[in-house]
Design a protein around this motif. Structure first.
Motif, PDB file in Angstrom:
ATOM      1  N   HIS A 239       0.872  -1.174   0.000  1.00 32.21           N
ATOM      2  CA  HIS A 239       0.000   0.000   0.000  1.00 32.21           C
ATOM      3  C   HIS A 239       0.907   1.221   0.000  1.00 32.21           C
ATOM      4  O   HIS A 239       1.611   1.476   0.986  1.00 32.21           O
ATOM      5  CB  HIS A 239      -0.918   0.011   1.219  1.00 32.21           C
ATOM      6  CG  HIS A 239      -1.808   1.213   1.277  1.00 32.21           C
ATOM      7  ND1 HIS A 239      -2.299   1.735   2.454  1.00 32.21           N
ATOM      8  CD2 HIS A 239      -2.297   2.019   0.292  1.00 32.21           C
ATOM      9  CE1 HIS A 239      -3.041   2.804   2.198  1.00 32.21           C
ATOM     10  NE2 HIS A 239      -3.047   2.987   0.894  1.00 32.21           N
ATOM     11  N   ALA A 240       0.927   1.946  -1.105  1.00 29.76           N
ATOM     12  CA  ALA A 240       1.825   3.088  -1.239  1.00 29.76           C
ATOM     13  C   ALA A 240       1.037   4.336  -1.594  1.00 29.76           C
ATOM     14  O   ALA A 240       0.326   4.365  -2.599  1.00 29.76           O
ATOM     15  CB  ALA A 240       2.888   2.808  -2.304  1.00 29.76           C
ATOM     16  N   GLU A 241       1.170   5.371  -0.782  1.00 28.86           N
ATOM     17  CA  GLU A 241       0.583   6.679  -1.068  1.00 28.86           C
ATOM     18  C   GLU A 241       1.716   7.631  -1.398  1.00 28.86           C
ATOM     19  O   GLU A 241       2.544   7.936  -0.542  1.00 28.86           O
ATOM     20  CB  GLU A 241      -0.197   7.197   0.142  1.00 28.86           C
ATOM     21  CG  GLU A 241      -1.425   6.387   0.487  1.00 28.86           C
ATOM     22  CD  GLU A 241      -2.192   7.009   1.635  1.00 28.86           C
ATOM     23  OE1 GLU A 241      -2.668   8.146   1.481  1.00 28.86           O
ATOM     24  OE2 GLU A 241      -2.288   6.371   2.694  1.00 28.86           O
ATOM     25  N   GLY A 242       1.753   8.089  -2.647  1.00 26.71           N
ATOM     26  CA  GLY A 242       2.842   8.912  -3.121  1.00 26.71           C
ATOM     27  C   GLY A 242       3.467   8.277  -4.356  1.00 26.71           C
ATOM     28  O   GLY A 242       3.052   7.208  -4.800  1.00 26.71           O
ATOM     29  N   ARG A 243       4.451   8.920  -4.903  1.00 24.71           N
ATOM     30  CA  ARG A 243       5.061   8.461  -6.147  1.00 24.71           C
ATOM     31  C   ARG A 243       6.127   7.408  -5.890  1.00 24.71           C
ATOM     32  O   ARG A 243       6.984   7.567  -5.024  1.00 24.71           O
ATOM     33  CB  ARG A 243       5.700   9.640  -6.893  1.00 24.71           C
ATOM     34  CG  ARG A 243       6.324   9.237  -8.224  1.00 24.71           C
ATOM     35  CD  ARG A 243       6.854  10.425  -8.994  1.00 24.71           C
ATOM     36  NE  ARG A 243       8.045  10.983  -8.376  1.00 24.71           N
ATOM     37  CZ  ARG A 243       8.922  11.766  -9.004  1.00 24.71           C
ATOM     38  NH1 ARG A 243       8.705  12.105 -10.268  1.00 24.71           N
ATOM     39  NH2 ARG A 243       9.971  12.247  -8.382  1.00 24.71           N
ATOM     40  N   ILE A 244       6.059   6.322  -6.660  1.00 32.48           N
ATOM     41  CA  ILE A 244       7.121   5.319  -6.678  1.00 32.48           C
ATOM     42  C   ILE A 244       7.987   5.612  -7.898  1.00 32.48           C
ATOM     43  O   ILE A 244       7.514   5.568  -9.031  1.00 32.48           O
ATOM     44  CB  ILE A 244       6.552   3.896  -6.751  1.00 32.48           C
ATOM     45  CG1 ILE A 244       5.738   3.589  -5.489  1.00 32.48           C
ATOM     46  CG2 ILE A 244       7.668   2.874  -6.916  1.00 32.48           C
ATOM     47  CD1 ILE A 244       5.050   2.241  -5.514  1.00 32.48           C
ATOM     48  N   ASN A 245       9.258   5.903  -7.676  1.00 28.95           N
ATOM     49  CA  ASN A 245      10.163   6.295  -8.754  1.00 28.95           C
ATOM     50  C   ASN A 245      11.235   5.214  -8.932  1.00 28.95           C
ATOM     51  O   ASN A 245      12.123   5.059  -8.092  1.00 28.95           O
ATOM     52  CB  ASN A 245      10.822   7.641  -8.428  1.00 28.95           C
ATOM     53  CG  ASN A 245      11.736   8.113  -9.538  1.00 28.95           C
ATOM     54  OD1 ASN A 245      11.705   7.594 -10.656  1.00 28.95           O
ATOM     55  ND2 ASN A 245      12.570   9.090  -9.246  1.00 28.95           N
ATOM     56  N   LEU A 246      11.136   4.474 -10.050  1.00 25.00           N
ATOM     57  CA  LEU A 246      12.108   3.432 -10.366  1.00 25.00           C
ATOM     58  C   LEU A 246      12.938   3.810 -11.594  1.00 25.00           C
ATOM     59  O   LEU A 246      13.462   2.921 -12.277  1.00 25.00           O
ATOM     60  CB  LEU A 246      11.389   2.102 -10.628  1.00 25.00           C
ATOM     61  CG  LEU A 246      10.619   1.488  -9.460  1.00 25.00           C
ATOM     62  CD1 LEU A 246       9.856   0.258  -9.926  1.00 25.00           C
ATOM     63  CD2 LEU A 246      11.551   1.123  -8.321  1.00 25.00           C
ATOM     64  N   ARG A 247      13.062   5.067 -11.889  1.00 24.18           N
ATOM     65  CA  ARG A 247      13.752   5.495 -13.109  1.00 24.18           C
ATOM     66  C   ARG A 247      15.163   4.913 -13.182  1.00 24.18           C
ATOM     67  O   ARG A 247      15.972   5.062 -12.278  1.00 24.18           O
ATOM     68  CB  ARG A 247      13.831   7.022 -13.146  1.00 24.18           C
ATOM     69  CG  ARG A 247      14.525   7.583 -14.369  1.00 24.18           C
ATOM     70  CD  ARG A 247      14.491   9.099 -14.343  1.00 24.18           C
ATOM     71  NE  ARG A 247      15.168   9.653 -15.503  1.00 24.18           N
ATOM     72  CZ  ARG A 247      16.446   9.976 -15.533  1.00 24.18           C
ATOM     73  NH1 ARG A 247      17.193   9.793 -14.456  1.00 24.18           N
ATOM     74  NH2 ARG A 247      16.998  10.478 -16.626  1.00 24.18           N
ATOM     75  N   GLY A 248      15.443   4.225 -14.301  1.00 20.82           N
ATOM     76  CA  GLY A 248      16.774   3.681 -14.534  1.00 20.82           C
ATOM     77  C   GLY A 248      17.103   2.443 -13.725  1.00 20.82           C
ATOM     78  O   GLY A 248      18.252   1.983 -13.745  1.00 20.82           O
ATOM     79  N   ALA A 249      16.130   1.857 -13.027  1.00 19.52           N
ATOM     80  CA  ALA A 249      16.401   0.676 -12.206  1.00 19.52           C
ATOM     81  C   ALA A 249      16.699  -0.539 -13.078  1.00 19.52           C
ATOM     82  O   ALA A 249      16.183  -0.671 -14.185  1.00 19.52           O
ATOM     83  CB  ALA A 249      15.218   0.390 -11.286  1.00 19.52           C
ATOM     84  N   LYS A 250      17.511  -1.441 -12.548  1.00 17.59           N
ATOM     85  CA  LYS A 250      17.847  -2.691 -13.231  1.00 17.59           C
ATOM     86  C   LYS A 250      17.464  -3.838 -12.312  1.00 17.59           C
ATOM     87  O   LYS A 250      18.093  -4.058 -11.272  1.00 17.59           O
ATOM     88  CB  LYS A 250      19.332  -2.740 -13.582  1.00 17.59           C
ATOM     89  CG  LYS A 250      19.769  -1.697 -14.601  1.00 17.59           C
ATOM     90  CD  LYS A 250      21.257  -1.771 -14.874  1.00 17.59           C
ATOM     91  CE  LYS A 250      21.668  -0.787 -15.972  1.00 17.59           C
ATOM     92  NZ  LYS A 250      21.380   0.611 -15.579  1.00 17.59           N
TER      93      LYS A 250
END
Length: 491
Positions: A239-250
């Protein structure tokens, strides 16, 4: 090892250390560390005593020294900056009056289970074994930026941060940016009120956030830019409130967001741009509240029902090999129409390619036809008019059966008209017997010559009908041949 000025309880701790014995307050009666503010000297240890013990203490002959405290209050600030501690340290159900400062410390193993700490400053710490804050309550920041942990990092059931009182940007409650963890990050049922920062971190094993409850509304709740994970990132029932940022993840294996609830209604809920991911699972996840940005990512398998995707998506440059569950093209096309960039040809080509890989050429043609119709909306009026004509007649070439229907209809029309009104022979006396069906077929089929078209010459409106049949024949016959060619090439 003598050290005068100790309280009786501190003397007990001091004497137990060389032998690695547990020191536990025996009359705790089920008390938790959060209630430890009232604990008196009979179960308290000064932080300076712990510091002297860990820096100067020595094991007894033939023994393995370690500090093992349970149900104890630590008064003062534990300052072990730059210290090297070759012993295992375990605090269980302990309360710290001040946040320990462990900056650049090196230690064999460190355990804060079920503890209460105002915060933890341990940036660039080096742990030769396991670091554990399992079940601990830490309202302040846990700073582990640049840490090097040779074992796993356990923070399952931990409770970090405090509820937001305003909308101002605040420091992350868990900082693991540029940390290196040679095993797993194990955090099922983690609860945070603030940002988790994993930017640039490297986790050799897996990251587990199953059943975690993370909240930082209208801000970034997980900042994992350029995160590298050795296997899976699982967040089942997250349960996540807010932005999940995975930019560039491997993440070479699976990102599992099954049954997750992602919410950031006034912004981006999931940003996974320029990522390399083996599988992205959103099976049985709740509809995402907020937008999703997957631009430029490479994903092997995407498992997500169309209803999971929000009203706003960004998919330009996204590549994937297959989609699950298996569905007809219609519901998935509806997702492409939500792209904030408008008409994105690449998104349609990717979807069509996914259907072709599983041998479903019919659905691939549905996607290609939808791409042409979407493209038509971007054209000027006369190009739109021609597009509507192509769509109605041959489905932009992706409806060969429709072309065959038109061919049969025109063949019937020509047979009836020319059967009632025979065209004049070009050379009377030398022309073959006129056959209205074959003559019309000769007009419609390009290249093939039955000899009727050259032998007879219609006039007036019948000549214009002949021109129409020739032009239509080229368009329609080409469409039919293209459809047959695609079918044969699949075989």
């Amino acid at each position: 090892m003598k050290n005068p000025g100790l309280t009786p309880f501190e003397r007990k701790v001091w004497d137990a250390f060389p032998y690695g014995r547990d020191v536990q307050f025996s009359d705790a009666n089920g008390e938790t560390a959060e209630e430890g503010q009232a604990w008196g000297p009979e179960r308290s240890v000064r932080a300076e005593v712990i510091r002297r013990l860990l820096v100067n203490g020595r094991p007894a002959d033939g023994e393995i020294a370690s500090l093992r405290l349970a149900g104890v209050r630590v008064t003062g600030r534990l300052d072990l900056r730059h210290a090297t501690v070759p012993y295992a340290v375990r605090f269980w159900n302990c309360r710290f009056d001040h946040a320990p400062n462990l900056y650049a410390m090196r230690i064999r193993q460190l355990n804060f289970s079920q503890c209460h700490l105002p915060g933890l400053d341990a940036a660039t710490i080096r742990v030769d074994g396991v670091l554990r804050i399992t079940g601990s309550r830490i309202p302040g920041a846990v700073r582990l930026g640049g840490a090097r942990i040779s074992g796993a990092f356990f923070l399952d059931k931990a409770d970090l941060g405090e509820e937001r009182s305003d909308d101002a940007e605040r420091d992350p409650v868990l900082q693991l940016n540029h940390a290196t963890i040679d095993d797993d990050v194990w955090a099922p049922r983690l609860r945070t009120r603030g940002q988790i920062r994993l930017a640039g971190a490297t986790v050799t094993g897996a990251v587990n956030l199953d059943n975690a409850d993370l909240s930082e509304p209208d801000h970034t709740v997980i900042d994992a830019e350029n995160l590298t994970v050795g296997s899976n990132l699982t967040a089942w029932r997250l349960h996540a409130e807010g932005r999940i940022n995975l930019r560039g993840a491997k993440i070479p294996a699976q990102v599992n967001l099954g049954e997750a609830r992602l919410s950031n209604p006034r912004g981006v809920a999931l940003r996974a741009t320029s990522c390399t991911i083996g599988e992205l699972w959103l099976g049985d996840a709740a509809p995402i509240s907020g937008s999703v940005n997957l631009r430029g990512s490479q994903i092997g398998l995407i498992h997500a029902a169309p209803e999971v995707w929000p009203a706003h998506v960004e998919l330009d440059g996204l590549t994937y090999s297959s989609l699950q569950p298996r569905l007809p093209a219609g519901p998935r096309l509806a997702v492409l129409e939500r792209d904030d960039d408008g008409y994105v040809p690449h998104a349609y080509e990717q979807l069509a390619a996914a259907y072709r890989r599983v041998g479903d050429d019919a659905q691939a043609r549905v996607v290609q036809l939808a791409r042409q119709r979407r493209h038509r909306t971007t054209l000027v009026w006369y190009a739109k008019l021609w597009g509507h004509t192509q769509d109605a007649t041959v489905g932009y070439g992706y409806r060969p059966t429709r072309a065959m229907t038109w061919l049969l209809g025109l063949l019937l029309l020509g047979t009836v008209v020319y059967g009632l009104h025979h065209p004049q022979p070009v050379e009377p006396g030398k022309a073959p017997d006129f056959n209205a069906f074959v003559y019309t077929l000769d007009l419609l089929l390009p290249i093939i010559d039955f000899g009727q078209e050259k032998a007879f010459n219609p006039h007036g409106a019948y000549q214009w009908l002949a021109y129409l049949l020739i032009a239509a024949g080229w368009i329609l016959a080409t469409t039919v041949v293209a459809g047959i060619t695609r079918a044969v090439s699949r075989q």
